[in-house]
Design an enzyme around this catalytic site. Structure first.
Site, PDB file in Angstrom:
ATOM      1  N   LYS A 179       0.856  -1.192   0.000  1.00 27.00           N
ATOM      2  CA  LYS A 179       0.000   0.000   0.000  1.00 27.00           C
ATOM      3  C   LYS A 179       0.892   1.241   0.000  1.00 27.00           C
ATOM      4  O   LYS A 179       1.497   1.595   0.990  1.00 27.00           O
ATOM      5  CB  LYS A 179      -0.906   0.042   1.238  1.00 27.00           C
ATOM      6  CG  LYS A 179      -2.015   1.069   1.065  1.00 27.00           C
ATOM      7  CD  LYS A 179      -2.345   1.865   2.305  1.00 27.00           C
ATOM      8  CE  LYS A 179      -1.524   3.104   2.498  1.00 27.00           C
ATOM      9  NZ  LYS A 179      -1.663   4.165   1.489  1.00 27.00           N
ATOM     10  N   CYS A 288      13.811  11.776   5.556  1.00 28.92           N
ATOM     11  CA  CYS A 288      13.862  11.505   6.993  1.00 28.92           C
ATOM     12  C   CYS A 288      15.258  11.767   7.541  1.00 28.92           C
ATOM     13  O   CYS A 288      15.433  11.993   8.730  1.00 28.92           O
ATOM     14  CB  CYS A 288      13.398  10.098   7.302  1.00 28.92           C
ATOM     15  SG  CYS A 288      14.134   8.887   6.245  1.00 28.92           S
ATOM     16  N   GLU A 389       9.716  17.156  14.041  1.00 21.39           N
ATOM     17  CA  GLU A 389      10.124  17.007  12.648  1.00 21.39           C
ATOM     18  C   GLU A 389       9.277  17.934  11.780  1.00 21.39           C
ATOM     19  O   GLU A 389       8.056  17.919  11.860  1.00 21.39           O
ATOM     20  CB  GLU A 389       9.932  15.552  12.198  1.00 21.39           C
ATOM     21  CG  GLU A 389      10.392  15.337  10.771  1.00 21.39           C
ATOM     22  CD  GLU A 389      10.330  13.881  10.325  1.00 21.39           C
ATOM     23  OE1 GLU A 389       9.270  13.257  10.506  1.00 21.39           O
ATOM     24  OE2 GLU A 389      11.334  13.387   9.790  1.00 21.39           O
TER      25      GLU A 389
HETATM   26  P1  NDP Z   1       1.928   9.111   7.224  1.00 20.48           P
HETATM   27  O1  NDP Z   1       2.651   8.393   8.288  1.00 20.48           O
HETATM   28  O2  NDP Z   1       0.512   9.476   7.438  1.00 20.48           O
HETATM   29  O3  NDP Z   1       1.971   8.265   5.851  1.00 20.48           O
HETATM   30  C1  NDP Z   1       2.893   7.232   5.538  1.00 20.48           C
HETATM   31  C2  NDP Z   1       2.137   6.023   4.991  1.00 20.48           C
HETATM   32  O4  NDP Z   1       1.268   5.526   6.005  1.00 20.48           O
HETATM   33  C3  NDP Z   1       1.236   6.349   3.796  1.00 20.48           C
HETATM   34  O5  NDP Z   1       1.186   5.242   2.934  1.00 20.48           O
HETATM   35  C4  NDP Z   1      -0.110   6.553   4.454  1.00 20.48           C
HETATM   36  O6  NDP Z   1      -1.187   6.366   3.573  1.00 20.48           O
HETATM   37  C5  NDP Z   1      -0.062   5.472   5.510  1.00 20.48           C
HETATM   38  N1  NDP Z   1      -1.004   5.670   6.612  1.00 20.48           N
HETATM   39  C6  NDP Z   1      -1.607   6.817   7.011  1.00 20.48           C
HETATM   40  N2  NDP Z   1      -2.427   6.583   8.050  1.00 20.48           N
HETATM   41  C7  NDP Z   1      -2.345   5.257   8.319  1.00 20.48           C
HETATM   42  C8  NDP Z   1      -2.957   4.406   9.263  1.00 20.48           C
HETATM   43  N3  NDP Z   1      -3.824   4.879  10.153  1.00 20.48           N
HETATM   44  N4  NDP Z   1      -2.635   3.095   9.261  1.00 20.48           N
HETATM   45  C9  NDP Z   1      -1.745   2.601   8.386  1.00 20.48           C
HETATM   46  N5  NDP Z   1      -1.154   3.360   7.433  1.00 20.48           N
HETATM   47  C10 NDP Z   1      -1.437   4.671   7.407  1.00 20.48           C
HETATM   48  O7  NDP Z   1       2.760  10.393   6.848  1.00 20.48           O
HETATM   49  P2  NDP Z   1       2.266  11.709   6.074  1.00 20.48           P
HETATM   50  O8  NDP Z   1       2.398  11.459   4.637  1.00 20.48           O
HETATM   51  O9  NDP Z   1       0.927  12.158   6.553  1.00 20.48           O
HETATM   52  O10 NDP Z   1       3.355  12.747   6.563  1.00 20.48           O
HETATM   53  C11 NDP Z   1       3.244  13.290   7.872  1.00 20.48           C
HETATM   54  C12 NDP Z   1       4.609  13.481   8.491  1.00 20.48           C
HETATM   55  O11 NDP Z   1       5.241  12.225   8.630  1.00 20.48           O
HETATM   56  C13 NDP Z   1       5.593  14.292   7.644  1.00 20.48           C
HETATM   57  O12 NDP Z   1       5.411  15.662   7.834  1.00 20.48           O
HETATM   58  C14 NDP Z   1       6.899  13.795   8.170  1.00 20.48           C
HETATM   59  O13 NDP Z   1       7.205  14.465   9.364  1.00 20.48           O
HETATM   60  C15 NDP Z   1       6.640  12.336   8.489  1.00 20.48           C
HETATM   61  N6  NDP Z   1       7.100  11.456   7.392  1.00 20.48           N
HETATM   62  C16 NDP Z   1       8.268  10.787   7.545  1.00 20.48           C
HETATM   63  C17 NDP Z   1       8.747  10.019   6.511  1.00 20.48           C
HETATM   64  C18 NDP Z   1      10.028   9.282   6.629  1.00 20.48           C
HETATM   65  O14 NDP Z   1      10.672   9.035   5.604  1.00 20.48           O
HETATM   66  N7  NDP Z   1      10.434   8.868   7.800  1.00 20.48           N
HETATM   67  C19 NDP Z   1       8.047   9.906   5.230  1.00 20.48           C
HETATM   68  C20 NDP Z   1       6.802  10.611   5.192  1.00 20.48           C
HETATM   69  C21 NDP Z   1       6.364  11.351   6.245  1.00 20.48           C
HETATM   70  P3  NDP Z   1      -1.856   7.578   2.734  1.00 20.48           P
HETATM   71  O15 NDP Z   1      -0.862   8.652   2.637  1.00 20.48           O
HETATM   72  O16 NDP Z   1      -2.168   6.975   1.441  1.00 20.48           O
HETATM   73  O17 NDP Z   1      -3.102   7.942   3.469  1.00 20.48           O
END
Ligand code: NDP
Length: 487
Positions: A179, A288, A389
């Site tokens: 996913k 990250c 972050e």
């Molecule tokens: P999320 O953690 O929401 O998204 C990452 C993945 O998790 C996406 O595929 C998302 O799906 C999925 N997801 C979202 N909600 C759920 C859930 N309840 N259960 C299981 N999977 C879920 O990150 P965001 O994209 O909203 O970004 C928010 C913050 O996270 C950023 O500002 C940053 O600080 C951090 N981040 C860190 C990353 C890293 O590389 N460590 C990468 C991205 C974000 P979908 O988006 O399709 O809803």
């Protein structure tokens, strides 16, 4: 048939491209120009997820029975297909999440290299012989796959992260339900096309597009998903971990960072400035491992600051597809709003804005999610911008007197992903390697960046304390069996 026909991208389940059971799609838009729709992607429901899990479960017994080298051959083929489509897929990455085309090409090439690395893994050792106290017995370990692995990925590296999870998962004999982040689901479909063209047996990899709050949530608690690997926010990661623990499933989380760089008075200043800019602002700060806090020794603070600000002024911001653009937009409106709200908080809490701080919205910029590269100073350790972050092009400059002070402040964070130091002093380098609380330690090099053959992951709240990539992936994607044989 490709998933891209008529610009609507389908789920890939059991080797078939199929629309979601909800019959709902949503546009994936270009963050550099909201009028550019990259494609329509599926908004799947639980039924689709269940179908994918079932397909993965059915495919797993035959897949695990293949030899490692045979599974590796499929990965070599997928690497070749991805390499042939490098330019096209890189362009999709840029259009879908905004990073510049050269960065996107680098990422797709990395995907190719990761596939080849794990293709080779199919031929490497998966156990060891351990001397038994019984001289007539043979004792050894071997490794077996876990079963069906759930892969949940973010949008910031839409090629590299899915591949660095899927490739080891399948080469060690697991099957996958993937996913991706909804923002980059077109790119995900193109990765699946590469696996499809490589001839992977039906059900070995399955793609279900849809919201994390709908599909992802259920993946974490699905009884037929035996392990789950996630990269994204801490909030979601912790929730996945709780659900996995509750049902005894294996899980792996890679989450945020608040990565420090320390610049000591003997540092090569130009190098430190370039690395701070590259580490902090490339990919619009959405890595990250991006540099976020910059601790500079007082003797060189002013010259460092002057050079940093002068160089930032020269950065060319724009649509990542255009020649010569150095920094693109934030990946989404949500991300832009997050970054702007952190900038506002920084100002409110009393930090001094040295440059940037605004949304760019004149002319062409008005169609995208652009923000200026931003630098603050007078940032105290308890301010929000020093603690949380941001995931955007925002740097906090912090003046320190000594190495020891810098180290203590650098460690004063719940995160521990990456950290770097600029110095010529070998003693300080060694102390930094020893005492910095970070999974990636970088000396005279920017905080962002990791090589695919080396373990990747963080300390403290940056990860679930496991590691990805390189041979470390074997630890997560397999279970050890200890075997005792007596004739
Ligand atoms: P999320 O953690 O929401 O998204 C990452 C993945 O998790 C996406 O595929 C998302 O799906 C999925 N997801 C979202 N909600 C759920 C859930 N309840 N259960 C299981 N999977 C879920 O990150 P965001 O994209 O909203 O970004 C928010 C913050 O996270 C950023 O500002 C940053 O600080 C951090 N981040 C860190 C990353 C890293 O590389 N460590 C990468 C991205 C974000 P979908 O988006 O399709 O809803």
């Amino acid at each position: 048939m490709t998933a891209g026909a008529r610009q609507t991208y389908l789920n890939y389940i059991n080797g078939q491209w199929i629309p979601s059971s909800t019959n709902q799609t949503e546009p994936s838009i270009n963050p550099a120009n909201i009028h550019d729709i990259v494609g329509y992607v599926q908004q799947s429901g639980i039924e689709d997820l269940n179908a994918a899990v079932e397909a993965a479960g059915r495919a797993q017994p035959a897949w695990r029975k293949l030899s490692g080298p045979k599974r590796g051959e499929y990965l070599f083929r997928a690497a070749d297909v991805l390499e042939q489509r490098l330019d096209e897929i890189a362009e999709t990455v840029t259009r879908e999440m905004g990073k510049t085309l050269p960065e996107a090409k680098g990422e797709v090439q990395r995907g190719v290299n990761i596939l080849r690395y794990y293709a080779g893994e199919g031929m490497r050792s998966i156990g060891e012989v351990i001397p038994s106290t019984d001289s007539e017995a043979l004792m050894f370990t071997t490794r077996v796959p876990l079963g069906v692995v759930g892969v949940i990925t973010p949008w910031n590296f839409p090629v590299a992260i899915p591949i660095w999870k899927i490739a080891p998962a399948i080469v060690y004999g697991n099957t996958v339900v993937f996913k991706p982040a909804q923002e980059t689901a077109v790119t995900a479909a193109k990765i699946m096309e590469c696996f499809d063209e490589a001839g992977l047996p039906a059900g070995v990899v399955n793609l279900v597009m849809g919201k994390g709050s709908v599909i992802g949530n259920v993946m974490a608690e699905h009884p037929h998903i035996h392990a789950i690997t996630f990269t994204g926010s801490n909030e979601v990661g912790k929730m996945i971990a709780q659900k996995a623990v509750a049902r005894g499933a294996k899980y792996q989380l890679e989450m945020g960072g608040k990565n420090p760089v320390i610049v000591l008075e003997d540092a090569d200043l130009d190098r430190a400035v370039e690395a701070t800019i590259s580490g902090g602002l490339r990919s619009t700060g959405q890595k990250c491992t991006a540099t976020s806090r910059v601790f500079v020794q007082s003797a060189i603070y002013e010259p460092f600051k002057r050079r940093l600000l002068a160089r930032i002024k020269e950065l060319n911001i724009g649509n990542g597809l255009a020649d010569g653009v150095w920094m693109g937009p934030c990946a989404s409106q949500k991300q832009l709003e997050t970054v702007l709200s952190y900038i506002e908080k920084g100002i409110e809490e009393g930090a001094t804005l040295l440059c940037g701080g605004r949304r760019l919205d004149d002319g062409e910029f008005g169609n995208g999610f652009y923000v200026e590269p931003t630098v603050f100073e007078n940032v105290s350790p308890d301010m929000t911008i020093a603690r949380e972050e941001i995931f955007g092009p925002v740097l906090a400059l912090i003046k320190v007197e000594t190495f020891e002070e810098a180290l203590a402040l650098a460690n004063d964070t719940p995160f521990g992903l990456s950290a770097s130091i600029f110095t010529k002093n070998i003693g300080k380098m060694l102390a930094f390697i020893q005492d910095i609380e970070a999974g990636l330690v970088r000396i005279n090099e920017e905080s962002a960046g990791v090589e695919l053959q080396a373990p990747f992951g963080g300390m403290k709240q940056s990860s679930s304390h496991s590691r990805e990539q390189g041979r470390a992936a074997l630890e997560f994607f397999t279970a050890i069996k200890t075997v005792f044989v007596k004739g």
